[in-house]
Scaffold this active site. Structure first.
Site, PDB file in Angstrom:
ATOM      1  N   LYS A   9       0.862  -1.793   0.143  1.00 25.53           N
ATOM      2  CA  LYS A   9       0.101   0.151  -0.077  1.00 25.53           C
ATOM      3  C   LYS A   9       0.493   1.342   0.042  1.00 25.53           C
ATOM      4  O   LYS A   9       1.871   1.394   0.783  1.00 25.53           O
ATOM      5  CB  LYS A   9      -0.934  -0.235   1.214  1.00 25.53           C
ATOM      6  CG  LYS A   9      -2.052   1.252   1.294  1.00 25.53           C
ATOM      7  CD  LYS A   9      -2.391   0.814   2.555  1.00 25.53           C
ATOM      8  CE  LYS A   9      -3.162   2.695   3.169  1.00 25.53           C
ATOM      9  NZ  LYS A   9      -4.120   2.259   4.026  1.00 25.53           N
ATOM     10  N   SER A  25      -2.468   3.308 -17.966  1.00 23.41           N
ATOM     11  CA  SER A  25      -1.922   2.504 -16.990  1.00 23.41           C
ATOM     12  C   SER A  25      -1.428   3.412 -15.862  1.00 23.41           C
ATOM     13  O   SER A  25      -1.690   4.600 -16.083  1.00 23.41           O
ATOM     14  CB  SER A  25      -0.528   1.572 -17.781  1.00 23.41           C
ATOM     15  OG  SER A  25       0.150   2.757 -17.705  1.00 23.41           O
ATOM     16  N   THR A  57      -5.555  -0.950 -12.621  1.00 25.20           N
ATOM     17  CA  THR A  57      -4.654  -0.598 -13.859  1.00 25.20           C
ATOM     18  C   THR A  57      -3.608  -1.638 -13.846  1.00 25.20           C
ATOM     19  O   THR A  57      -2.997  -2.121 -12.869  1.00 25.20           O
ATOM     20  CB  THR A  57      -4.900   0.943 -13.920  1.00 25.20           C
ATOM     21  OG1 THR A  57      -4.327   0.616 -15.877  1.00 25.20           O
ATOM     22  CG2 THR A  57      -3.593   1.741 -13.628  1.00 25.20           C
ATOM     23  N   TYR A  58      -2.082  -1.425 -14.608  1.00 23.17           N
ATOM     24  CA  TYR A  58      -1.285  -1.874 -14.165  1.00 23.17           C
ATOM     25  C   TYR A  58      -0.162  -0.678 -13.739  1.00 23.17           C
ATOM     26  O   TYR A  58       0.015  -0.039 -14.399  1.00 23.17           O
ATOM     27  CB  TYR A  58      -0.788  -2.622 -15.930  1.00 23.17           C
ATOM     28  CG  TYR A  58      -0.749  -2.616 -16.402  1.00 23.17           C
ATOM     29  CD1 TYR A  58       0.301  -1.706 -17.105  1.00 23.17           C
ATOM     30  CD2 TYR A  58      -1.763  -1.552 -17.487  1.00 23.17           C
ATOM     31  CE1 TYR A  58       0.177  -1.039 -18.120  1.00 23.17           C
ATOM     32  CE2 TYR A  58      -1.254  -2.038 -18.541  1.00 23.17           C
ATOM     33  CZ  TYR A  58      -0.876  -1.269 -18.850  1.00 23.17           C
ATOM     34  OH  TYR A  58      -0.415  -0.062 -20.583  1.00 23.17           O
ATOM     35  N   GLY A  73      -3.776   7.454 -20.592  1.00 24.77           N
ATOM     36  CA  GLY A  73      -5.410   6.593 -20.650  1.00 24.77           C
ATOM     37  C   GLY A  73      -6.148   6.681 -20.319  1.00 24.77           C
ATOM     38  O   GLY A  73      -6.678   7.941 -18.995  1.00 24.77           O
ATOM     39  N   ALA A  74      -7.273   6.276 -20.275  1.00 25.39           N
ATOM     40  CA  ALA A  74      -8.862   6.374 -20.123  1.00 25.39           C
ATOM     41  C   ALA A  74      -8.703   6.145 -18.203  1.00 25.39           C
ATOM     42  O   ALA A  74      -9.660   6.992 -17.965  1.00 25.39           O
ATOM     43  CB  ALA A  74      -9.810   4.925 -20.501  1.00 25.39           C
ATOM     44  N   ALA A  75      -7.362   6.078 -17.575  1.00 26.02           N
ATOM     45  CA  ALA A  75      -8.100   6.451 -16.042  1.00 26.02           C
ATOM     46  C   ALA A  75      -8.016   8.335 -15.753  1.00 26.02           C
ATOM     47  O   ALA A  75      -7.620   7.981 -14.655  1.00 26.02           O
ATOM     48  CB  ALA A  75      -6.901   5.381 -15.625  1.00 26.02           C
TER      49      ALA A  75
END
Length: 118
Positions: A9, A25, A57-58, A73-75
């Site tokens: 975390k 990502s 995501t990664y 990206g979309a995130a």
């Protein structure tokens, strides 16, 4: 039986850049990844403290000691520059592994530098 537990975390990560025009990502400072026992392409869950969004995501590696936390990206629709995040990864363990397992907790300061390791 296997159980899924918190592995790592990172608390109080602040987004340094958000780029909608890239493949999706999360870019993360390589030192933070190492301290948190996270690796490139590992799945991470992202909890946006600033707006309540939650997504997964990664990871991709950003320059070491750069303090970079970049949403690609979309995130980028879910987190923007300056948003405060919690980043987590999980591990599956057998029952006999759980007793001795401890997650890695990293607390950051406002510049994404390590303030505390638990």
């Amino acid at each position: 039986m296997r159980r899924t537990l918190l592995k790592s975390k990172i608390q109080n990560a602040f987004v340094t850049e958000s780029n909608l025009d890239c493949e999706g990502s999360l870019g993360l400072d390589a030192r933070l990844m190492g301290e948190a026992d996270m690796i490139p392409y590992e799945e991470v869950h992202i909890y946006n403290i600033s707006n309540g969004e939650r997504f997964s995501t990664y990871l991709i590696k950003e320059a070491e000691d750069s303090g970079r936390v970049v949403i690609y990206g979309a995130a980028a629709h879910k987190a923007g520059r300056g948003d405060e995040l919690i980043l987590v990864s999980f591990v599956q363990l057998e029952e006999d592994e759980i007793e001795f397992f401890m997650p890695r907790i990293i607390i950051l300061d406002e510049k994404n530098k390590i303030k505390e390791v638990r």
